[in-house]
Design an enzyme around this catalytic site. Structure first.
Site, short mmCIF file in Angstrom:
data_model
loop_
_atom_site.label_atom_id
_atom_site.label_comp_id
_atom_site.label_asym_id
_atom_site.label_seq_id
_atom_site.Cartn_x
_atom_site.Cartn_y
_atom_site.Cartn_z
CE1 TYR A 32 -35.35 17.36 -31.22
CE2 TYR A 32 -36.28 16.90 -33.42
CZ TYR A 32 -35.89 16.45 -32.05
OH TYR A 32 -35.79 15.16 -31.97
CG ASN B 292 -32.77 8.33 -25.84
OD1 ASN B 292 -33.38 8.15 -26.93
ND2 ASN B 292 -33.50 8.54 -24.66
CE LYS C 51 -32.67 15.20 -31.52
NZ LYS C 51 -31.93 14.05 -30.66
CB VAL D 150 -26.87 14.60 -20.60
CG1 VAL D 150 -27.46 13.23 -20.17
CG2 VAL D 150 -28.09 15.46 -21.25
CB ILE E 130 -40.85 7.20 -32.06
CG1 ILE E 130 -39.84 7.09 -33.02
CG2 ILE E 130 -41.12 6.12 -31.15
CD1 ILE E 130 -40.18 6.08 -34.32
N GLY F 148 -31.40 9.67 -20.76
CA GLY F 148 -32.77 9.91 -21.04
C GLY F 148 -33.56 8.69 -21.05
CB ALA F 149 -32.72 5.34 -19.97
CB SER G 93 -34.55 13.66 -35.18
OG SER G 93 -35.70 13.96 -35.47
#
Ligand code: NAI
Length: 255
Positions: free
Chosen positions: A162, A90, A166, A64, A195, A16-17, A148
């Site tokens: 979600y 990530n 996490k 992924v 973020i 996820g870069a 997270s």
């Protein structure tokens, strides 16, 4: 006395870069002298990487959730670069409804939960299984899993699907840390709070402004601030940090 800790060239695989926290982490790892393989559903824009760091940056398309593609890539990296020494899991997603919000407990659909589990957790498990044998053979490895705040405590915007993925990341990481620490491999998590990335922008400016008001530092975080924690956990000198979670949330959650 000068430090005796040297920095061999290690190979880092970051998922996820192409943007956000993954890209920022890749840049921090490059600054630390790592060779970094940036992977995502699309290729990253190398113009976003400082020019002096680009020689050590490589990129591959990687979904992924595609187990076979992951297997092939890890094999390729073994041949081309001698294997993966640092794995930064990530890639992640948070599915929103038509109103741009996470479905609550009464509306969430099992297929949404499954999709988030596939990407946020099972893909992470698969990549760990693919890269751990190589790390074990070398007697050194670093795995950093992006969890997270939503897996650590209450969350303002995340829904149950979600949050459960996490929280699962934390359990999975502790399990790997317990089993693999004896081989010189550490496994840790970062747990970012709010973020400023595309994921956080899905919720809209007002939600983020209200969120910032509730954080002791009175602002939302920058991807670089998570990248720096990931680089620390990937470092030569972090070998005694294992099974830990670094909260990067401006003090929103203090434990
Ligand atoms: P982002 O949405 O900017 O970046 C996520 C990246 O993951 C995207 O480039 C996307 O293409 C990639 N991705 C999604 N599904 C993929 C797949 N199947 N295969 C490969 N790549 C895939 O989001 P951000 O904020 O940079 O998120 C990175 C990680 O940080 C995620 O795991 C997220 O859950 C986590 N996080 C983010 C927070 C935030 O406030 N931004 C807070 C807490 C955790």
């Amino acid at each position: 006395m000068p430090s005796t800790i040297t920095k061999p060239v290690r190979v880092a695989l970051v998922t996820g870069a192409a943007q956000g926290i993954g890209l920022a982490s890749a840049i921090e790892l490059l600054k630390d002298g790592r060779k970094v393989v940036l992977t995502d559903l699309r290729l990253p824009d190398f113009n976003e990487i400082p020019v002096e760091l680009r020689a050590n940056a490589f990129s591959h398309i990687l979904d992924v959730a595609d187990k076979e593609a992951c297997r092939q890539l890890v094999e390729e990296l073994e041949k081309e670069h001698g294997g993966v020494d640092i794995l930064v899991n990530n890639a992640g997603l948070s599915i929103k409804n038509a109103a741009g919000q996470s479905n609550g407990i009464l509306d969430v659909q099992l297929h949404e939960v499954q999709k988030m589990l596939d990407v946020n957790v099972l893909a992470m498990l698969n990549l760990c299984q693919l890269t751990l044998p190589g790390m074990k053979a070398k007697g050194w490895g670093r795995i950093v899993n992006v969890a997270s705040l939503a897996g650590r405590g209450k969350s303002i915007v995340a829904g149950p699907a979600y949050m459960l993925t996490k929280a699962a990341v934390l359990g999975l990481s502790r399990s790997i840390a317990s089993e693999m620490g004896q081989f010189g491999i550490t496994t840790n998590c970062v747990a970012p709070g709010r973020i400023l990335t595309q994921m956080a922008m899905q919720a809209g400016e007002e939600v983020n402004r209200n969120y910032a008001a509730q954080i002791p530092v009175k602002r939302i975080g920058e991807p670089l601030e998570v990248g720096a924690a990931i680089a620390y956990l990937s470092g030569e000198s972090s070998g005694f940090t294992n099974g830990a979670v670094i909260d990067v949330n401006g003090g929103f959650l203090m434990t």
